[in-house]
Write a protein that holds these residues in place. Structure first.
Motif, mmCIF file in Angstrom:
data_model
loop_
_atom_site.group_PDB
_atom_site.id
_atom_site.type_symbol
_atom_site.label_atom_id
_atom_site.label_comp_id
_atom_site.label_asym_id
_atom_site.label_seq_id
_atom_site.Cartn_x
_atom_site.Cartn_y
_atom_site.Cartn_z
ATOM 1 N N LYS A 1 -30.378 77.456 21.471
ATOM 2 C CA LYS A 1 -29.589 76.298 21.898
ATOM 3 C C LYS A 1 -30.144 75.770 23.211
ATOM 4 C CE LYS A 1 -24.950 76.187 21.951
ATOM 5 N NZ LYS A 1 -23.629 76.855 21.929
ATOM 6 N N PRO B 1 -30.403 68.785 24.848
ATOM 7 C CA PRO B 1 -30.935 67.539 25.376
ATOM 8 C C PRO B 1 -31.568 67.766 26.754
ATOM 9 C CG PRO B 1 -28.554 67.378 25.004
ATOM 10 C CD PRO B 1 -28.973 68.727 24.566
ATOM 11 N N THR C 1 -32.073 64.899 20.237
ATOM 12 C CA THR C 1 -31.013 65.873 20.456
ATOM 13 C C THR C 1 -30.993 66.714 19.184
ATOM 14 O OG1 THR C 1 -29.499 64.234 19.610
ATOM 15 C CG2 THR C 1 -29.601 64.483 21.980
ATOM 16 N N LEU D 1 -30.003 69.410 17.811
ATOM 17 C CA LEU D 1 -28.874 69.964 17.051
ATOM 18 C C LEU D 1 -27.764 68.934 16.846
ATOM 19 C CD1 LEU D 1 -28.638 73.499 18.638
ATOM 20 C CD2 LEU D 1 -29.541 72.884 16.413
ATOM 21 N N ALA D 2 -27.891 67.754 17.445
ATOM 22 C CA ALA D 2 -26.849 66.745 17.286
ATOM 23 C C ALA D 2 -27.282 65.658 16.314
ATOM 24 C CB ALA D 2 -26.494 66.129 18.631
ATOM 25 N N THR E 1 -27.932 64.513 12.693
ATOM 26 C CA THR E 1 -27.514 65.017 11.383
ATOM 27 C C THR E 1 -28.681 65.211 10.426
ATOM 28 O OG1 THR E 1 -26.961 62.742 10.871
ATOM 29 C CG2 THR E 1 -25.138 64.210 11.356
ATOM 30 N N MET F 1 -24.763 78.458 16.514
ATOM 31 C CA MET F 1 -25.498 77.307 17.051
ATOM 32 C C MET F 1 -24.812 75.971 16.822
ATOM 33 S SD MET F 1 -29.460 78.387 16.632
ATOM 34 C CE MET F 1 -30.045 76.908 17.418
ATOM 35 N N THR F 2 -24.277 75.734 15.644
ATOM 36 C CA THR F 2 -23.703 74.409 15.387
ATOM 37 C C THR F 2 -22.281 74.461 14.852
ATOM 38 O OG1 THR F 2 -24.470 74.345 13.117
ATOM 39 C CG2 THR F 2 -25.967 73.485 14.782
ATOM 40 N N GLY G 1 -21.505 71.889 12.165
ATOM 41 C CA GLY G 1 -21.556 70.479 12.517
ATOM 42 C C GLY G 1 -22.965 70.051 12.842
ATOM 43 N N PRO G 2 -23.233 68.899 13.402
ATOM 44 C CA PRO G 2 -22.233 67.846 13.572
ATOM 45 C C PRO G 2 -21.909 67.159 12.246
ATOM 46 C CG PRO G 2 -24.379 67.112 14.340
ATOM 47 C CD PRO G 2 -24.527 68.553 13.975
#
Lengths: 297, 450
Positions: A124, A129, A151, A153-154, A156, A238-239, A242-243
């Protein structure tokens, strides 16, 4: 001699029974229980209502998260298969060109014994970011590749692949170890004979190493595929799926349905599907390998 | 043959020794146990000997440095001193861990003697499932009188109170005065002011707002406030529950659009969907964001932060599109103590819980944690050394006219998940259509009502 080997049925029972009972009680019975609950509408407490196959019908036809999460589970399996060729190459290089390979093999193995939570936090920090000090993005910026920063992990579209990479990173050492042991077990006589016949280097690998490694590769493949079907902890750390559900796999979907949505019955239906899915995959893999082995011999 | 017999004799002898040793041991234990209870009976000096009781206490207080932890521990220690026959055994868990553990325990019927629950729709499954004990009989006028007006309603189903809260908070916007000055922005009077200020913050290189998008609920928390404003007042969600309104109602769609406007204007920090609550709060306390929508429970942590102490102000959520009154808040009626219905120690647990809550406000006040309690607090905050922020926030509590609970406390869990994931998708996907998201809410809601 025969007398020594002849074991009475009673003795067999005594030795097999504890393990069998253990298996029945802690593996088989829970599966049956969850099949039973998959036919219920149940919040985990209070009364359960029998609803037949409604959970399954909802799962297959209406649940918008279910099929994408099956697809993602398959992605992860495919990705983890990709680590096997890499592991084989590394193993061959190690055994051929490195004088004391054991140290390197152990260092590759290190991530396997690390706790998943540690790995999750570590990656992470890498994927964060740039404003949060994300290492990857900072490296990219430093290399003048600003347009590549994400980003990770943000996003999709990318998050699931970012996770796949971590899984690959974590388990590659495991497969290197397995393959390395396999390579070491091939007698050097064979290579000497081959070199007399004029086969060296990659040619020798293609015709000698790979065929002789087939059983070892099979173990790696089965472990990689089954392991990735169960991928769960790393994703939760980690997520959390999501997201916007973009990293949900079968197991996380089951967990969230059960514990966040209070749908124990539906969660049981998903887990029943997962059990069947694992069984089918195992049978498929075995068939494939039988065929491949026959083709080689 | 003879050898074998000797062997078996030795084996038998060993076994006997081992067995007697065990027996002797347990006998000894029973002896000390008995004398202990005798001693405690004498100490308590109450007629007859009291039985030893161990009460398991599942709590969310895991951080010894927080006042909440210390308050609970101090009161429990005092109680054990006064009642030597009672032992309180802690089961300390994180919020998420505890939710899972409690649900698992509820499924197997083995809830702790004391545990913690959230109000409204989150409590209802436990009440319906009869896993928690009704507490009406322990709620005498003395105890009832300590609670704020109406707060127990959030924990009452069919006339039974199932849990007693220790905190109650309202939500609003914390803002960093120093960063506002740096960017040349005035504290916002309307939602539109917030959106208009975003470019100025961007120019100054400061995220205008911070949100913990990974954990999802903080986004929903603020959304509930937007919804309340767009609706012109509270209770939209209650109307949905009552069947008078639908999620596809223009009010709900507009609320989603308003949140979308804010996100599209770039209000939140980069990669907001990867931030969890602890990280986000910490970053705000490090002075890395200008505004932070959160509950009043943050006050004590902010006051403890060297970086922003004294620089943070608190604003009620502003009007949206000229709608909504300042006296309406999103209320978090907190976390509450509940007792397992099947507990063997139900009576003892009730006694302890009453003691805990009767002493809670006083001890909390001493520990500078008087903001956001579910009970009435006496005392001069200024004289006790509370910060201006704490005093200001405390004053707002008295102006609360009406409020909504957070979405997940009103709407059932499955639809809540659709809601949380839907809002999170707004953070990462510009193309989400508000009408479609509203429709997804409605579909899930109808499915749950079948």
């Amino acid at each position: 001699m025969n007398g020594v080997l002849r074991v009475s049925k009673g003795t067999i029972t005594v030795f097999v029974l504890p393990c069998l009972l253990f298996y029945l009680a802690f593996v088989f019975a829970p599966i049956l229980v969850s099949v039973y609950y998959s036919l219920m509408e149940w919040a985990g407490m209070g009364d359960a209502v029998f609803i037949g196959l409604d959970n399954y019908i909802f799962m297959f036809t209406q649940d918008p998260i279910f099929w994408p999460s099956v697809l993602r589970t398959l992605y992860i399996s495919l990705f983890s298969l990709a680590q096997i060729p890499i592991a084989i190459v590394v193993a061959i290089l190690l055994s051929r060109y490195v004088r004391r390979p054991n140290f390197l093999v152990s260092s590759y193995f290190l991530p396997v014994i690390l706790s998943v939570v540690v790995i999750g936090q570590l990656w992470k920090a890498i994927y964060n970011p740039a404003s949060l000090g994300g290492m990857l993005n900072k490296l990219l910026t430093a290399a003048g590749l600003d347009s590549w920063t994400r980003t990770w992990l943000a996003d999709t579209d990318i998050a699931i692949f970012a996770l796949c990479f971590v899984i690959l990173w974590q388990y590659i050492g495991y497969h290197v170890l397995i393959q390395f042991t396999g390579v070491q077990n091939i007698s050097s006589d064979i290579y000497e004979a081959a070199s007399i016949d004029g086969a060296e280097g990659w040619r020798a690998d293609r015709h000698i190493t790979l065929p002789l490694m087939a059983p070892v590769i099979k173990i790696s493949v089965v472990l990689a595929v089954i392991g990735s079907l169960k991928a769960f902890d790393l994703i939760v750390v980690m997520t959390g799926g999501g997201p916007a559900d973009s990293t949900q796999v079968i197991s996380t979907h089951m967990y969230l349905a059960t514990f966040n949505s209070f749908k124990y019955g539906y969660g049981s239906a998903i887990s029943t599907f997962l059990v069947v899915f694992c069984l089918v995959m195992t049978v498929l893999l075995n068939r494939l390998f039988k065929r491949a082995e026959e083709a080689i011999s | 043959m003879k050898k074998r017999r000797t062997l078996s004799l030795i084996a038998a002898a060993t076994l006997t020794v081992v067995l007697t040793a065990c027996g002797g041991n347990s006998g000894g234990n029973a002896g000390t146990g008995g004398s202990e209870s005798g001693a405690s009976g004498a100490a308590a000096n109450a007629g007859g000997t009291k039985e030893n009781v161990t009460i398991t206490f599942q709590t969310l207080q895991t951080d010894k440095s927080t006042p909440q932890y210390q308050v609970e521990e101090e009161i429990a220690n005092n109680y054990m001193k006064e009642n030597p026959n009672v032992k309180i055994e802690w089961d300390r868990l994180d919020i998420e861990q505890q939710k899972v553990k409690l649900k698992t325990q509820a499924a197997s019927g083995e809830v702790s003697d004391i545990t913690m629950v959230n109000p409204g729709a989150q409590l209802q499954p436990f009440a319906d499932g009869k896993v928690l004990a009704p507490l009406n009989d322990m709620l005498d006028d003395e105890l009832k009188g300590t609670f704020l007006e109406g707060v127990l309603d959030y924990y009452t189903f069919d006339g039974n109170v199932y849990a007693l809260p220790y905190n109650m908070n309202i939500a609003g916007i914390y803002y960093n005065k120093e960063l506002f000055e740096k960017a040349g922005v005035q504290p916002p009077a309307t939602y539109e002011d917030i959106i208009a200020s975003i470019p100025k913050f961007k120019e100054a290189g400061i995220p205008a707002m911070m949100v913990a998008g990974k954990d999802r609920w903080p986004l929903s928390f603020m959304f509930t406030n937007i919804l309340q404003r767009v609706n012109g007042g509270p209770k939209f969600l209650d109307e949905v529950v009552a069947g008078n309104k639908q999620f596809t109602d223009p009010v709900f769609v507009e609320a989603i659009q308003k949140l979308q406007d804010l996100i599209k204007a770039g209000a939140y920090q980069e990669g907001a969907a990867t931030y969890d609550y602890n990280t986000t709060s910490q970053q705000f306390r490090d002075g890395q964001g200008a505004m932070y929508y959160m509950g009043t429970w943050e006050v004590s942590a902010i006051d403890a932060s060297e970086a922003v102490k004294g620089k943070i102000g608190f604003l009620p959520f502003p009007s949206v599109g000229g709608k909504g009154g300042a006296g309406d808040y999103v209320i978090a009626p907190g976390t509450a103590y509940a007792l397992g219905a099947n507990s063997e120690n139900l009576d003892e647990s009730k006694k302890f819980l009453k003691y805990l809550l009767m002493n809670y406000p006083k001890v909390a006040f001493e520990k500078k944690a008087a903001v956001g309690l579910a009970q009435k607090v006496d005392g001069d905050m200024k004289a006790a050394g509370y910060s201006q922020l704490a005093i200001d926030v405390m004053a707002l509590f008295n102006q609360v006219k009406g409020g909504d609970m957070n979405f997940d406390n009103v709407i059932e869990p499955a639809t809540t998940q659709v809601h949380l994931n839907g809002l999170q998708s707004l953070l990462v996907d510009d193309g989400v259509k508000a009408e479609e998201l509203a429709q997804q809410h409605q579909t899930s809601w109808e499915a749950s009502k079948k």
